[in-house]
Scaffold this active site. Structure first.
Site, PDB file in Angstrom:
ATOM      1  N   ASP A  40      23.622  29.112   4.155  1.00 54.99           N
ATOM      2  CA  ASP A  40      23.341  29.391   2.739  1.00 54.99           C
ATOM      3  C   ASP A  40      22.902  28.163   1.932  1.00 54.99           C
ATOM      4  O   ASP A  40      22.804  28.231   0.714  1.00 54.99           O
ATOM      5  CB  ASP A  40      24.596  29.982   2.072  1.00 54.99           C
ATOM      6  N   HIS A 244       9.313   4.109  12.337  1.00 56.60           N
ATOM      7  CA  HIS A 244       9.900   5.087  11.419  1.00 56.60           C
ATOM      8  C   HIS A 244      11.378   5.336  11.751  1.00 56.60           C
ATOM      9  O   HIS A 244      11.847   6.469  11.792  1.00 56.60           O
ATOM     10  CB  HIS A 244       9.091   6.390  11.416  1.00 56.60           C
ATOM     11  N   ASP A 261      12.661  -0.381   4.467  1.00 53.39           N
ATOM     12  CA  ASP A 261      11.441   0.258   3.943  1.00 53.39           C
ATOM     13  C   ASP A 261      11.929   1.472   3.173  1.00 53.39           C
ATOM     14  O   ASP A 261      12.324   2.488   3.762  1.00 53.39           O
ATOM     15  CB  ASP A 261      10.530   0.663   5.114  1.00 53.39           C
ATOM     16  N   ASP A 272       6.723   2.696  -2.444  1.00 52.60           N
ATOM     17  CA  ASP A 272       6.869   2.483  -0.995  1.00 52.60           C
ATOM     18  C   ASP A 272       6.925   0.981  -0.750  1.00 52.60           C
ATOM     19  O   ASP A 272       5.896   0.304  -0.790  1.00 52.60           O
ATOM     20  CB  ASP A 272       5.652   3.128  -0.296  1.00 52.60           C
ATOM     21  N   HIS A 351       0.175  -1.431  13.777  1.00 51.39           N
ATOM     22  CA  HIS A 351      -0.230  -0.439  12.768  1.00 51.39           C
ATOM     23  C   HIS A 351      -1.169  -1.042  11.726  1.00 51.39           C
ATOM     24  O   HIS A 351      -1.295  -2.272  11.611  1.00 51.39           O
ATOM     25  CB  HIS A 351       1.005   0.184  12.085  1.00 51.39           C
ATOM     26  N   HIS A 355      -2.202   2.557   3.043  1.00 48.48           N
ATOM     27  CA  HIS A 355      -2.485   3.975   2.817  1.00 48.48           C
ATOM     28  C   HIS A 355      -2.484   4.181   1.320  1.00 48.48           C
ATOM     29  O   HIS A 355      -1.942   3.356   0.565  1.00 48.48           O
ATOM     30  CB  HIS A 355      -1.451   4.869   3.523  1.00 48.48           C
ATOM     31  N   HIS A 362       2.192   9.045   1.562  1.00 46.79           N
ATOM     32  CA  HIS A 362       0.890   8.863   2.217  1.00 46.79           C
ATOM     33  C   HIS A 362      -0.044   9.781   1.439  1.00 46.79           C
ATOM     34  O   HIS A 362      -0.198  10.956   1.767  1.00 46.79           O
ATOM     35  CB  HIS A 362       0.953   9.234   3.695  1.00 46.79           C
ATOM     36  N   GLU A 385       0.874  -3.529   3.709  1.00 49.85           N
ATOM     37  CA  GLU A 385       2.091  -3.594   4.523  1.00 49.85           C
ATOM     38  C   GLU A 385       1.863  -4.141   5.928  1.00 49.85           C
ATOM     39  O   GLU A 385       2.091  -3.442   6.913  1.00 49.85           O
ATOM     40  CB  GLU A 385       2.754  -2.220   4.588  1.00 49.85           C
ATOM     41  N   TYR A 389       6.098  -7.275  14.998  1.00 47.71           N
ATOM     42  CA  TYR A 389       7.294  -6.715  15.657  1.00 47.71           C
ATOM     43  C   TYR A 389       7.424  -7.331  17.042  1.00 47.71           C
ATOM     44  O   TYR A 389       6.463  -7.324  17.823  1.00 47.71           O
ATOM     45  CB  TYR A 389       7.173  -5.185  15.766  1.00 47.71           C
ATOM     46  N   ARG A 409       8.212  -6.697   8.209  1.00 43.78           N
ATOM     47  CA  ARG A 409       7.126  -6.075   7.438  1.00 43.78           C
ATOM     48  C   ARG A 409       7.358  -6.434   5.970  1.00 43.78           C
ATOM     49  O   ARG A 409       8.510  -6.476   5.517  1.00 43.78           O
ATOM     50  CB  ARG A 409       7.136  -4.551   7.638  1.00 43.78           C
ATOM     51  N   GLU A 411       5.922  -5.086   2.411  1.00 46.09           N
ATOM     52  CA  GLU A 411       5.069  -4.009   1.861  1.00 46.09           C
ATOM     53  C   GLU A 411       5.147  -3.967   0.341  1.00 46.09           C
ATOM     54  O   GLU A 411       6.231  -3.880  -0.237  1.00 46.09           O
ATOM     55  CB  GLU A 411       5.523  -2.653   2.430  1.00 46.09           C
TER      56      GLU A 411
HETATM   57  N1  GLY Z   1       7.368   4.252   4.495  1.00 49.80           N
HETATM   58  C1  GLY Z   1       6.293   4.718   5.227  1.00 49.80           C
HETATM   59  C2  GLY Z   1       5.190   3.781   5.183  1.00 49.80           C
HETATM   60  O1  GLY Z   1       5.383   2.626   4.891  1.00 49.80           O
HETATM   61  O2  GLY Z   1       4.067   4.138   5.373  1.00 49.80           O
HETATM   62 MN    MN Z   2       6.931   1.932   3.657  1.00 47.53          MN
HETATM   63 MN    MN Z   3       3.715   2.508   3.441  1.00 55.90          MN
END
Ligand code: GLY
Ligand code: MN
Ligand code: MN
Length: 443
Positions: A40, A244, A261, A272, A351, A355, A362, A385, A389, A409, A411
């Site tokens: 529920d 992630h 993050d 972000d 990566h 974005h 995103h 970002e 790593y 990272r 960002e």
């Molecule tokens: N937090 C997801 C990214 O940095 O794209």
């Molecule tokens: Mn992020």
């Molecule tokens: Mn991001």
């Protein structure tokens, strides 16, 4: 209605979308529905971003219809009817009459009457604009209504002949942020930075990643941002190499770095931000060496965020700096050209660096136009970002132990301005000096 975005903006957005629609077309934009979490309990309701962008209406089960030229009104909202028993449990509903007035649409109907009313609105329109693939269940219903009309074609019904992706029209509009949207995004960024500052002050060996996450969430909520914009990532040591990572349950060890993050959602706008810092409060020489490379990449990428530059230019600037840095530390072999050619950098830099950011973390909008990276324009907001790593794995067996078991990272959220980039997230410390200083402050 959200406080920051004026009602006139929602009206202007609907008008702008209708201006772009071909003659004899109709747009159908469903809102979000409640989703069951278990038994529920529902997930906390989050309005669909496209629907919100055009209405500001925050109830489940809404449907917006834009029907240019319709005699009894071009903008129509379907929403839940008022119902005392449901409102006792779940709170007040606006109901169609008040919703029409508050949202500022021409006409409103009970959503329970959709099957009776919408086919008549589709009839005689050549093209339907719809978020193809975004709402599978609703899409089936829509196709069902079109089929019904087709079955009556020999009797004179005129079913629509084309279903067209709404995104080509709407998402270009969402990509360029208005002054009011930028205000909301600035606030989201400020609150997020306060969360990161609190986490840096609170961090100490022996805490869990969950406890550090709690510090962020506490700061977000007490400053008026009820939810994070995405699942927060709090990863210490090698966990930071899982891009992630959301388990957030390990214990912080004094010789490790921790990567956070996390960003809040404020009036549905996302922030972000990633910061990486030493659990002990002081970077080791190896941690600092890698960190300074990522910082330099972050700075170079931000400087590349100028109107007219291409979407991929900031990433390219960041990547070249990271490669040079990894070559200097002998974590990579060869020279810049060779590393770019063979993509050997992917072991450490897997990566991209950007974005779009907006109602969705995103956010929508094409990164390429006609196959080419698109130029940046004032009013766009994107993340910067870069990351390096070094997992403690077989792949990095050649790397000296002092560099292994960390992910870094940095960002930021960047607004493209006519005069250059504006970093919305400067309030979260990121230089080695500033991080070490804030970590000495009392929680
Ligand atoms: N937090 C997801 C990214 O940095 O794209
Ligand atoms: Mn992020
Ligand atoms: Mn991001």
């Amino acid at each position: 209605m959200p406080a920051t975005i004026p009602k006139s903006d929602f009206r202007r957005r609907r008008a702008a979308l209708m201006n772009l629609m071909d003659g004899d077309s109709i747009a159908v934009i469903p809102g979000a529905v409640l989703k069951t979490r278990n038994r529920d309990s529902d997930y906390l309701f989050r309005q669909d971003s496209d629907f919100h962008y055009l209405t500001g209406f925050n109830e489940p089960d809404g449907v917006l219809v834009l029907a240019p030229g319709r005699e009894h009104g071009e903008t129509i909202l379907f929403c839940r009817e008022r119902e005392a028993r449901s409102e006792l449990y779940d709170g007040e509903r606006l109901g169609p009459e008040r919703a029409a007035q508050i949202v500022g649409v021409d006409d409103a109907f009970p959503v329970a009457d959709l099957d009776d009313i919408l086919p008549g609105m589709l009839e005689g329109r050549e093209r339907i604009y719809f978020g193809l693939g975004d709402h599978p269940e609703f899409e089936n219903r829509l196709l069902g209504w079109v089929s019904t009309l087709r079955a009556r074609e020999s009797g004179g019904a005129r079913p629509p002949g084309e279903l067209f992706a709404l995104k080509h029209l709407l998402h270009e509009q969402r990509l360029i942020k208005s002054a009011a949207e930028i205000r909301a995004m600035r606030r989201a960024a400020e609150i997020t930075c306060e969360g990161h500052r609190r986490a840096m002050r609170a961090c100490e060996p022996g805490m869990t990643e969950t406890q550090l996450e709690a510090e962020l969430i506490y700061e977000f909520m007490r400053r008026g941002a009820k939810v994070p914009a995405y699942s927060s990532i709090v990863g210490t040591g090698t966990n930071a190499c899982v891009l992630h990572y959301v388990e957030n349950s390990a214990t912080l060890k004094k010789n490790d770095l921790v990567l956070i993050d996390a960003g809040c959602e404020y009036e549905l706008y996302a922030s972000d931000v990633t910061r990486t810092f030493p659990v002990s409060g002081t970077f080791s020489p190896a941690q600092k060496a890698l960190y300074e490379i990522v910082m330099a990449a972050n700075q170079a990428a931000i400087e590349a965020c100028v109107a007219g530059a291409l979407f991929m230019d900031p990433h390219q600037a960041a990547l070249e700096i990271m490669i040079e840095g990894l070559l200097d530390l002998k974590l990579l072999e060869g020279d810049l050209e060779e590393v770019l050619e063979t993509e050997s950098y992917r072991t450490f830099c897997p990566h991209g660096s950007s974005h779009w950011l907006g109602l969705d973390v995103h956010d929508v909008g094409d990164q390429r136009v006609d196959g080419e990276w698109r130029p940046l324009e004032p009013g766009m907001v994107l993340t910067i970002e870069p990351g390096i790593y070094v997992p403690d794995s077989a792949q990095t067996a050649h790397v000296p132990a002092r560099f292994r078991g960390m992910g870094i990272r940095v960002e930021d959220d960047v607004l493209i301005g006519a005069e250059g980039p504006e970093v919305l997230t400067t309030h979260a410390p990121k230089t080695v000096t500033d991080i070490e200083a804030i970590m000495k402050e009392a929680p």
